[in-house]
Design an enzyme around this catalytic site. Sequence first.
Site, PDB file in Angstrom:
ATOM      1  N   GLN A  24      14.892  77.570 -34.234  1.00 31.76           N
ATOM      2  CA  GLN A  24      15.923  78.575 -34.001  1.00 31.76           C
ATOM      3  C   GLN A  24      15.346  79.989 -33.977  1.00 31.76           C
ATOM      4  O   GLN A  24      14.491  80.334 -34.807  1.00 31.76           O
ATOM      5  CB  GLN A  24      17.003  78.475 -35.081  1.00 31.76           C
ATOM      6  N   CYS A  50      26.253  75.186 -30.362  1.00 27.21           N
ATOM      7  CA  CYS A  50      25.861  76.458 -29.744  1.00 27.21           C
ATOM      8  C   CYS A  50      26.755  76.795 -28.561  1.00 27.21           C
ATOM      9  O   CYS A  50      26.489  77.742 -27.819  1.00 27.21           O
ATOM     10  CB  CYS A  50      24.394  76.418 -29.314  1.00 27.21           C
ATOM     11  N   CYS A  52      19.550  95.148 -17.396  1.00 25.16           N
ATOM     12  CA  CYS A  52      18.998  93.917 -17.964  1.00 25.16           C
ATOM     13  C   CYS A  52      20.109  92.903 -18.229  1.00 25.16           C
ATOM     14  O   CYS A  52      21.220  93.268 -18.599  1.00 25.16           O
ATOM     15  CB  CYS A  52      18.264  94.250 -19.268  1.00 25.16           C
ATOM     16  N   TYR A  98      20.078  64.544 -32.830  1.00 24.36           N
ATOM     17  CA  TYR A  98      19.448  65.716 -32.193  1.00 24.36           C
ATOM     18  C   TYR A  98      18.661  66.504 -33.245  1.00 24.36           C
ATOM     19  O   TYR A  98      18.815  67.725 -33.385  1.00 24.36           O
ATOM     20  CB  TYR A  98      20.494  66.631 -31.542  1.00 24.36           C
TER      21      TYR A  98
END
Length: 460
Positions: free
Chosen positions: A292, A417, A87, A321
């Site tokens: 989130q 991020c 995966c 943002y």
Amino acid sequence: MIEMTKKIVPVQKNEYYDVKIESLTHDGLGVARVDGFPVFVANALVGEEINMKVTLVKKTYAFGRAVDYFVTSGERVKPECGIYKQCGGCQVQHLSYEGQLKMKHDTVVNHLKRIGHIEDANVLPTIGMQNPSRYRNKTQVPFGYADGKVVAGFYQKRSHEIINMQSCLIQTDISDQIVETMRQLCQELEIDPYNESLNLGVLRHVIVRVGFKTEEIMVTLVTRTHEIPNSELLIQRLVSKYPKIKSIAQNVNPKVTNVIFGDETRILYGEPYIYDEMNGIRFAISPRSFYQVNPIQTETLYSKAVEYAQLSGNEIVFDAYCGIGTITLFLAQHAKQVYGVEIIPEAIEDAKMNARLNGFENTQFAVGKSEEIIPAWIENGIVPDVIVVDPPRKGCDRSLLDTMLEAAPDRIVYVSCDSSTLARDLRVLIDGGYKLEVVQPVDMFPQTAHIECVAKLVRA
């Protein structure tokens, strides 16, 4: 005439080499060198001596995979997930959690030095989770066929082959159960999963969202077609088995694309929203809301952003943002007035609703580009004491950075991020007259290589 000689690459595809792992990349690959030539090795840790097989060769680097281990790291742990190696969802489950936190700290430091040329940044130790599993409130799983059976899971690394999944250790248990039930119902009710190569079939993705505080559940079915066979029976079975499902939505995406969502969304059952709470604030979450995925660490991250904003209750704050207003409302608890801007109209509508839902009267929202809206606010006499930005992975547009420098707030709080684009943007802000006081990494995504940060800058 000088004859140009082609540089010889010292490794060959499908050949085996004994190497020692020197470091880790930002995405958790081990770095080895063969005659100085870098090879990025999956499932390898710093200090390990291994035999590797080279799987891909480029002009300046290669990829490999570990075949045998002569010396193993004390940080190596056995992954709990049975399909971890196949995966692509997690990258560092073989590294101890303490090792993961250190890796992410080092990634931030290295990006600041290499990309931002910031040598002396005060980067604090990564804030981790007490229980780094079952933390995601959102699951999005592709559906397909394999050997004549419906499969649901995640894409194999660097491929579009779906690995069938019974349980994912970073998703909620109820999400796993719903995905498995959907897989069974597709088989029973003859709902064909999507065939990517032929652009045929019905069900492309199932997305499950769970309110961690409220336990409310929303299921979104992403389909190629408007019609879903036996849809009423499907809804009846799902709601009967999982009574905490408050909403079932359908999103239609007929395009040949890797993008999950299409343009059209409709509610098949229940309400258009589910609700969750963070920091005492209630949020309405629609099928396409950005919210989130790790609410536990989001409270940590956004509370740190509020701390770095140093709000006394008298400040004007701009939130660029702003999305559905998550950070905006965290800030509004401590500021005089907060102005949020976001380019997506639906997100701004959600932000306004979330402000009304919680009784905030000191927020104002606008649709548009931050670099266009913020100067208009300033022209109207609204001058920010603090600007907070939480951009997508690509970081801030240069025009927004210039706009922030022209606005000249006392403090800038940058939530990121992607520490590589953070480093790039911090360099611009530092050169523009700001001092970087501190960077706090927060582990929002345990078992993966991703890292979030919040940085505090003050006007020098």
